[in-house]
Design an enzyme around this catalytic site. Structure first.
Site, PDB file in Angstrom:
ATOM      1  N   GLU A 215      55.266 -37.881   1.843  1.00  0.00           N
ATOM      2  CA  GLU A 215      55.029 -38.129   0.240  1.00  0.00           C
ATOM      3  C   GLU A 215      56.212 -38.093  -0.482  1.00  0.00           C
ATOM      4  O   GLU A 215      56.522 -37.199  -1.325  1.00  0.00           O
ATOM      5  CB  GLU A 215      54.018 -37.405  -0.589  1.00  0.00           C
ATOM      6  N   GLU A 401      46.769 -37.957   5.664  1.00  0.00           N
ATOM      7  CA  GLU A 401      46.028 -36.873   5.140  1.00  0.00           C
ATOM      8  C   GLU A 401      44.662 -37.762   4.355  1.00  0.00           C
ATOM      9  O   GLU A 401      44.817 -38.737   3.766  1.00  0.00           O
ATOM     10  CB  GLU A 401      46.930 -36.316   4.079  1.00  0.00           C
TER      11      GLU A 401
HETATM   12  C1  FCB Z   1      49.597 -33.472  -0.279  1.00  0.00           C
HETATM   13  C2  FCB Z   1      50.365 -32.805   0.556  1.00  0.00           C
HETATM   14  C3  FCB Z   1      49.646 -31.729   1.233  1.00  0.00           C
HETATM   15  C4  FCB Z   1      48.703 -30.937   0.813  1.00  0.00           C
HETATM   16  C5  FCB Z   1      47.722 -31.854   0.274  1.00  0.00           C
HETATM   17  C6  FCB Z   1      46.429 -31.166  -0.411  1.00  0.00           C
HETATM   18  O1  FCB Z   1      49.921 -34.005  -1.519  1.00  0.00           O
HETATM   19  O2  FCB Z   1      50.986 -33.563   1.407  1.00  0.00           O
HETATM   20  O3  FCB Z   1      50.830 -30.951   1.816  1.00  0.00           O
HETATM   21  O4  FCB Z   1      49.290 -30.113  -0.117  1.00  0.00           O
HETATM   22  O5  FCB Z   1      48.397 -32.881  -0.617  1.00  0.00           O
END
Ligand code: FCB
Length: 495
Positions: A215, A401
């Site tokens: 990110e 994710e």
């Molecule tokens: C993302 C992050 C991860 C976690 C999730 C909920 O932005 O990469 O570390 O905090 O959100």
């Protein structure tokens, strides 16, 4: 401030007055914003339950974690201080004054965690390496104890037949480098490339898939723009400069990886949103395009197309970011896959704020909300996946994710019945299935997260895991959603 709302500065409260529940897709919805979520009301917006789908055998099912969020052991074995150590130890920055000093204690319990992943039938395990464990101050020779730790983790994963997806940077800049100027300082790109070089030379024989940055669009903005994440600085120019330095670092790291291990694959994980205009006005549409250019494309376009995405990237902006002749050649590299973190869609509108972006955002208001207030709207995910596929035509997409915060706790039988999380994943994996069926080359899904952990500025107040962690005893308990995901991972069948 909601950390997802990152070009915006105004409160989302105006959403209720400005966004009706039917105006985005012209569809009437069963949910009222104020109605509490009912588990038997499945949030398959807009009203389409996921069709049963059989994923291919070689599709990888996994989970994701990050070092600072789970490892603890913040001073063990020669580890240096990171910007997150410093930030979390600063009074007033984190909910409940929580720190990652102990977190889930995974530095010591990694075998137990990998055994848990194995028991859930996972075939992919995304985790990150803490830079200050490898170089306490971010420069100079590697700390052998830090490297040995990750060698052992990788060994354990290989023994369990689980594919490691290794993130080089999940937000732990060594504090010593922040003291030299942090990410807005161009030298940081070179320091990062040295670190990447150490990692591939020492761990390259155990790692085939590298995720260079996690990110980059978030940690630059929240760290240097709004200041709600480490290192807590608030300067628009520094933020934009830092994005360019991170892009330079990504290009250099990619080259370091390929030079040492030509067969390895590398890319980054960007948290993307389905960006939609709040109204059909010209001004809101244009604002959406500027926002999307940053949010979704700012770290992939420069690598894959050799330029920053318009319309946000004006000559004036690039100049203020310190882009020099020759930089784009360093940045341009053929990333091997697209890593996508997905949590939300963004409703965008023109605003007289936020430097050149001049855009503000708010949450979608049609779907139900997770316990931390993020809208549940799987169709946005499908839209995003197909959009990204059309833009880059990548060889592969890894879902790095996707997940939700629901704070269910063990019941009197010691079980954690978290039906809302199961509903969430059915909906979102349903969206992945739809895209996959249409030929979007998604090859893995790594849910956030294996277990409840330290949620940055929110401390321990938001639980995202398939495994419940009692933060007093550190005992792990597989939730009902974990058992559900284990079935999916075993069969590849979504139903
Ligand atoms: C993302 C992050 C991860 C976690 C999730 C909920 O932005 O990469 O570390 O905090 O959100």
């Amino acid at each position: 401030m909601d950390r997802r709302k990152f070009f915006g500065v105004t409160a989302g409260g105006i959403a209720a007055t400005l966004l009706t529940k039917t105006n985005l897709h012209g569809i009437a919805l069963p949910f009222d914003q104020d109605v509490k979520f009912q588990p038997d009301y499945l949030p398959f917006a807009p009203g389409v339950p996921p069709a049963p789908y059989q994923f291919p055998k070689d599709f990888r099912w996994g989970s994701a974690t990050a070092a600072y969020q789970v490892e603890g052991a913040w001073k063990a074995d020669g580890k240096g201080e990171s910007v997150w150590d410093r930030f979390a130890h600063t009074v007033g920055k984190i909910k409940g004054a929580a720190t990652g000093d102990v977190a889930c204690d995974s530095y010591y319990r990694y075998k137990e965690d990998i055994a848990l992943a194995k028991s859930l039938n996972l075939t992919s395990y995304r985790f990150s390496i803490s830079w200050p464990r490898i170089q306490a101050n971010g420069t100079g020779p590697a700390n052998p104890k830090g490297l040995d730790h990750y060698k052992r983790v990788l060994e354990e994963l290989h023994k369990a037949n689980i594919h490691p997806l290794v993130t080089m940077y999940h937000w732990e800049l060594p504090q010593a480098l922040e003291d030299k100027g942090g990410w807005p300082n161009r030298d940081t790109a070179g320091y990062f490339a040295d670190y990447a070089n150490i990692l591939v030379k020492s761990l390259g024989d155990q790692v085939n898939t590298w995720c260079i940055f996690n990110e980059p669009n978030i940690f630059t903005w929240l760290g240097y723009g709004t200041g709600i994440h480490a290192p807590g600085r608030t300067d628009w120019n520094d933020f934009m400069k830092s994005t360019h330095v991170v892009n330079l670092a990504q290009g250099q790291a990619f080259r370091a990886i390929k030079a040492a291990t030509p067969k390895a694959e590398a890319s980054s994980a960007v948290t993307m949103a389905d960006c939609i205009p709040r109204s059909s006005s010209e001004a809101d549409r244009a604002a959406t395009d500027r926002y999307e250019a940053y949010r979704d494309f700012w770290f992939f376009d420069p690598a894959l197309k050799g330029e920053y995405p318009k319309p946000l990237a004006t000559d004036e902006l690039l100049q203020s970011m310190g882009v020099r002749p020759g930089d784009m050649e360093v940045i341009r590299v053929p990333l091997d896959f697209i890593g996508i973190n997905y949590y939300d869609r963004c409703v965008c509108f023109a605003a007289d704020a936020n430097g050149p972006a001049k855009v503000d955002t708010q949450q979608g208001e049609q779907g139900p909300k997770t316990e931390n207030g993020w809208e549940v709207w799987p169709d946005g995910y499908y839209n995003l996946l197909t959009k990204v596929n059309a833009r880059y035509k990548p060889k592969a997409i890894d879902i790095t994710e996707n997940g939700c915060a629901y704070n269910d706790v063990p019941d009197e039988k010691g079980e954690v019945p978290d039906e809302r999380r199961i509903a969430f994943f059915r909906g979102y994996i349903g969206a992945v299935a739809r895209a996959h069926k249409e030929g979007v080359p998604i090859r893995s899904y790594n849910a956030w997260s294996l277990m409840d952990n330290y949620e940055w500025a929110e401390g321990y107040s938001q639980r995202f895991g398939f495994v419940f962690v009692d933060f007093r005893t550190l005992k792990r308990t597989v939730k009902q959603s974990g058992k559900w995901y284990a079935q999916l991972a075993a069969t590849g069948k979504l139903s």
